[in-house]
Design a protein around this motif. Structure first.
Motif, PDB file in Angstrom:
ATOM      1  N   GLY A   5       1.029   6.823  -6.859  1.00 40.84           N
ATOM      2  CA  GLY A   5      -0.045   7.428  -7.119  1.00 40.84           C
ATOM      3  C   GLY A   5       0.202   8.921  -7.053  1.00 40.84           C
ATOM      4  O   GLY A   5      -0.644   9.771  -7.238  1.00 40.84           O
ATOM      5  N   HIS A   6       1.247   9.376  -6.303  1.00 39.89           N
ATOM      6  CA  HIS A   6       1.435  10.749  -5.955  1.00 39.89           C
ATOM      7  C   HIS A   6       2.550  11.132  -6.477  1.00 39.89           C
ATOM      8  O   HIS A   6       3.515  11.860  -5.966  1.00 39.89           O
ATOM      9  CB  HIS A   6       1.367  10.933  -4.546  1.00 39.89           C
ATOM     10  N   LEU A   7       3.263  10.654  -7.704  1.00 40.86           N
ATOM     11  CA  LEU A   7       4.628  10.867  -8.106  1.00 40.86           C
ATOM     12  C   LEU A   7       4.489  12.458  -8.756  1.00 40.86           C
ATOM     13  O   LEU A   7       5.665  13.075  -8.337  1.00 40.86           O
ATOM     14  CB  LEU A   7       4.778  10.014  -9.377  1.00 40.86           C
ATOM     15  N   ASP A   8       3.511  12.824  -9.039  1.00 37.90           N
ATOM     16  CA  ASP A   8       3.515  14.284  -9.369  1.00 37.90           C
ATOM     17  C   ASP A   8       3.984  15.261  -8.239  1.00 37.90           C
ATOM     18  O   ASP A   8       4.639  16.436  -8.412  1.00 37.90           O
ATOM     19  CB  ASP A   8       2.141  14.894  -9.922  1.00 37.90           C
ATOM     20  N   ARG A   9       3.440  14.994  -6.839  1.00 36.61           N
ATOM     21  CA  ARG A   9       3.626  15.667  -5.947  1.00 36.61           C
ATOM     22  C   ARG A   9       4.889  15.472  -5.269  1.00 36.61           C
ATOM     23  O   ARG A   9       5.845  16.386  -4.900  1.00 36.61           O
ATOM     24  CB  ARG A   9       2.624  15.405  -4.622  1.00 36.61           C
ATOM     25  N   PRO A  29       1.032  -1.218  -0.179  1.00 38.66           N
ATOM     26  CA  PRO A  29       0.074  -0.198  -0.053  1.00 38.66           C
ATOM     27  C   PRO A  29       0.798   1.285  -0.166  1.00 38.66           C
ATOM     28  O   PRO A  29       0.514   2.117  -0.654  1.00 38.66           O
ATOM     29  CB  PRO A  29      -0.752  -0.057   1.308  1.00 38.66           C
ATOM     30  N   ALA A  30       1.966   1.255   0.809  1.00 42.93           N
ATOM     31  CA  ALA A  30       2.779   2.491   0.686  1.00 42.93           C
ATOM     32  C   ALA A  30       3.320   2.629  -0.631  1.00 42.93           C
ATOM     33  O   ALA A  30       3.512   3.640  -1.091  1.00 42.93           O
ATOM     34  CB  ALA A  30       4.041   2.176   1.725  1.00 42.93           C
ATOM     35  N   GLY A  31       3.881   1.591  -1.419  1.00 42.23           N
ATOM     36  CA  GLY A  31       4.273   1.799  -2.856  1.00 42.23           C
ATOM     37  C   GLY A  31       3.501   2.163  -3.740  1.00 42.23           C
ATOM     38  O   GLY A  31       3.785   3.107  -4.768  1.00 42.23           O
ATOM     39  N   VAL A  32       2.136   1.722  -3.488  1.00 41.38           N
ATOM     40  CA  VAL A  32       1.148   2.341  -4.548  1.00 41.38           C
ATOM     41  C   VAL A  32       0.673   3.508  -4.194  1.00 41.38           C
ATOM     42  O   VAL A  32       0.730   4.594  -5.180  1.00 41.38           O
ATOM     43  CB  VAL A  32      -0.028   1.356  -4.118  1.00 41.38           C
TER      44      VAL A  32
END
Length: 119
Positions: free
Chosen positions: A74-78, A67-70
């Motif tokens: 999921g927030h690579l842009d931030r 879940p942490a990896g996902v």
């Protein structure tokens, strides 16, 4: 298996409840782990009951990081905007942790006289 899970989760719940009720700066799961270890020391057979389930959980511990990896993906842009400060913080904290660990080791070796035993 159900009884062992109840013991583990009950200890965590008790730790969380005590930490919240008393306003302790200690995280609830850590307090629960302390309670669980105390239970192992005082209640015969508790360790034998919990051990198989705990070993099964530890055997699949890497699944808990999914879940942490996902979340990271999921927030690579931030993360892109804060990438350099994050990398610097991770590298610096790692170097400091290693340095402090080494200094503590040297200090304990001096206090216990371990250096004199080698000579």
């Amino acid at each position: 298996m159900i009884h062992a899970l109840l013991v583990i989760l009950g200890a965590q719940l008790a730790g969380e409840a005590i930490a919240q009720a008393l306003g302790l700066p200690l995280p609830g799961p850590v307090l629960g782990l302390i309670l669980l270890v105390a239970g192992f020391a005082t209640i015969p057979g508790l360790l034998a009951l919990v051990r198989p389930v705990a070993q099964g959980i530890l055997g699949h511990l890497s699944l808990l990081f999914v879940p942490a990896g996902v979340g990271v993906v999921g927030h690579l842009d931030r993360l892109g905007a804060s990438g350099l400060p994050l990398i610097l913080a991770i590298v610096l904290s790692t170097v400091l942790a290693i340095a402090v660990g080494a200094l503590v080791f040297v200090g304990v070796a001096r206090l216990t006289g371990a250096e004199e035993d080698r000579e």
